[in-house]
Scaffold this motif. Structure first.
Motif, PDB file in Angstrom:
ATOM      1  N   LYS A   1      -1.749   2.629  -6.415  1.00  0.00           N
ATOM      2  CA  LYS A   1      -0.594   1.883  -6.915  1.00  0.00           C
ATOM      3  C   LYS A   1      -0.461   0.553  -6.178  1.00  0.00           C
ATOM      4  CE  LYS A   1       2.065   5.907  -8.349  1.00  0.00           C
ATOM      5  NZ  LYS A   1       3.308   6.660  -8.168  1.00  0.00           N
ATOM      6  N   ALA A   2      -0.664   0.577  -4.875  1.00  0.00           N
ATOM      7  CA  ALA A   2      -0.604  -0.649  -4.079  1.00  0.00           C
ATOM      8  C   ALA A   2      -1.792  -1.554  -4.408  1.00  0.00           C
ATOM      9  CB  ALA A   2      -0.582  -0.325  -2.593  1.00  0.00           C
TER      10      ALA A   2
ATOM     11  N   TYR B   1      -1.864  -0.092   1.168  1.00  0.00           N
ATOM     12  CA  TYR B   1      -1.616   1.067   2.029  1.00  0.00           C
ATOM     13  C   TYR B   1      -0.735   2.056   1.269  1.00  0.00           C
ATOM     14  CZ  TYR B   1      -3.034  -2.229   5.659  1.00  0.00           C
ATOM     15  OH  TYR B   1      -3.717  -3.149   6.400  1.00  0.00           O
ATOM     16  N   ALA B   2      -0.727   3.297   1.729  1.00  0.00           N
ATOM     17  CA  ALA B   2       0.191   4.304   1.198  1.00  0.00           C
ATOM     18  C   ALA B   2       0.765   5.075   2.369  1.00  0.00           C
ATOM     19  CB  ALA B   2      -0.523   5.251   0.238  1.00  0.00           C
TER      20      ALA B   2
ATOM     21  N   ASP C   1       4.210   8.043   3.355  1.00  0.00           N
ATOM     22  CA  ASP C   1       5.426   8.776   3.007  1.00  0.00           C
ATOM     23  C   ASP C   1       6.554   8.170   3.836  1.00  0.00           C
ATOM     24  OD1 ASP C   1       7.542  10.514   2.664  1.00  0.00           O
ATOM     25  OD2 ASP C   1       6.343  12.330   2.972  1.00  0.00           O
TER      26      ASP C   1
ATOM     27  N   VAL D   1       2.585  -1.672   0.300  1.00  0.00           N
ATOM     28  CA  VAL D   1       2.681  -0.253   0.641  1.00  0.00           C
ATOM     29  C   VAL D   1       3.280   0.525  -0.525  1.00  0.00           C
ATOM     30  CG1 VAL D   1       3.588   1.431   2.274  1.00  0.00           C
ATOM     31  CG2 VAL D   1       3.006  -0.879   3.062  1.00  0.00           C
ATOM     32  N   ALA D   2       2.583   1.579  -0.938  1.00  0.00           N
ATOM     33  CA  ALA D   2       3.091   2.497  -1.960  1.00  0.00           C
ATOM     34  C   ALA D   2       3.494   3.793  -1.275  1.00  0.00           C
ATOM     35  CB  ALA D   2       2.021   2.770  -3.010  1.00  0.00           C
ATOM     36  N   SER D   3       4.399   4.513  -1.900  1.00  0.00           N
ATOM     37  CA  SER D   3       4.896   5.738  -1.286  1.00  0.00           C
ATOM     38  C   SER D   3       4.001   6.951  -1.498  1.00  0.00           C
ATOM     39  CB  SER D   3       6.293   6.046  -1.812  1.00  0.00           C
ATOM     40  OG  SER D   3       6.241   6.265  -3.204  1.00  0.00           O
ATOM     41  N   SER D   4       3.068   6.870  -2.418  1.00  0.00           N
ATOM     42  CA  SER D   4       2.245   8.050  -2.649  1.00  0.00           C
ATOM     43  C   SER D   4       0.761   7.721  -2.704  1.00  0.00           C
ATOM     44  CB  SER D   4       2.684   8.757  -3.929  1.00  0.00           C
ATOM     45  OG  SER D   4       2.630   7.865  -5.029  1.00  0.00           O
ATOM     46  N   LYS D   5       0.333   6.993  -3.696  1.00  0.00           N
ATOM     47  CA  LYS D   5      -1.098   6.737  -3.884  1.00  0.00           C
ATOM     48  C   LYS D   5      -1.432   5.278  -3.612  1.00  0.00           C
ATOM     49  CE  LYS D   5      -1.612  10.410  -7.229  1.00  0.00           C
ATOM     50  NZ  LYS D   5      -1.994  10.792  -8.576  1.00  0.00           N
ATOM     51  N   VAL D   6      -2.474   5.078  -2.807  1.00  0.00           N
ATOM     52  CA  VAL D   6      -2.890   3.721  -2.461  1.00  0.00           C
ATOM     53  C   VAL D   6      -3.326   2.950  -3.699  1.00  0.00           C
ATOM     54  CG1 VAL D   6      -5.306   4.184  -1.921  1.00  0.00           C
ATOM     55  CG2 VAL D   6      -4.084   2.402  -0.666  1.00  0.00           C
TER      56      VAL D   6
END
Length: 72
Positions: free
Chosen positions: A19-20, A37-38, A40, A12-17
């Motif tokens: 990155k994950a 997944y992404a 907030d 899980v990334a906090s902004s853009k999938v």
């Protein structure tokens, strides 16, 4: 390590999938199973929905590792 032992991993990334997805690519290159997944992490409703989505996709959640951070 979890994927190497046969576990499925939700990254899980906090902004853009995307990155994950880069982490997922690395896990899959080593023979593991992972989904990107992404979300907030400040949004409790979004977190709840993510848990339901991950549990449905992976057949449940047996272990949760939280490594979220925030910059101020």
């Amino acid at each position: 390590m979890i994927a190497a032992e046969g576990g499925s991993v939700a990254v899980v990334a906090s902004s853009k999938v995307e990155k994950a997805a880069a982490v997922v690519d690395d896990i899959e290159a080593r023979g593991g199973k992972a989904n990107p997944y992404a979300v907030d992490v400040r949004d409790a409703a979004a977190l709840g929905a993510l848990v339901e989505q991950v549990a449905g996709a992976l057949g449940g959640i047996d272990l949760l590792v939280n490594a979220a951070g925030a910059l101020h």
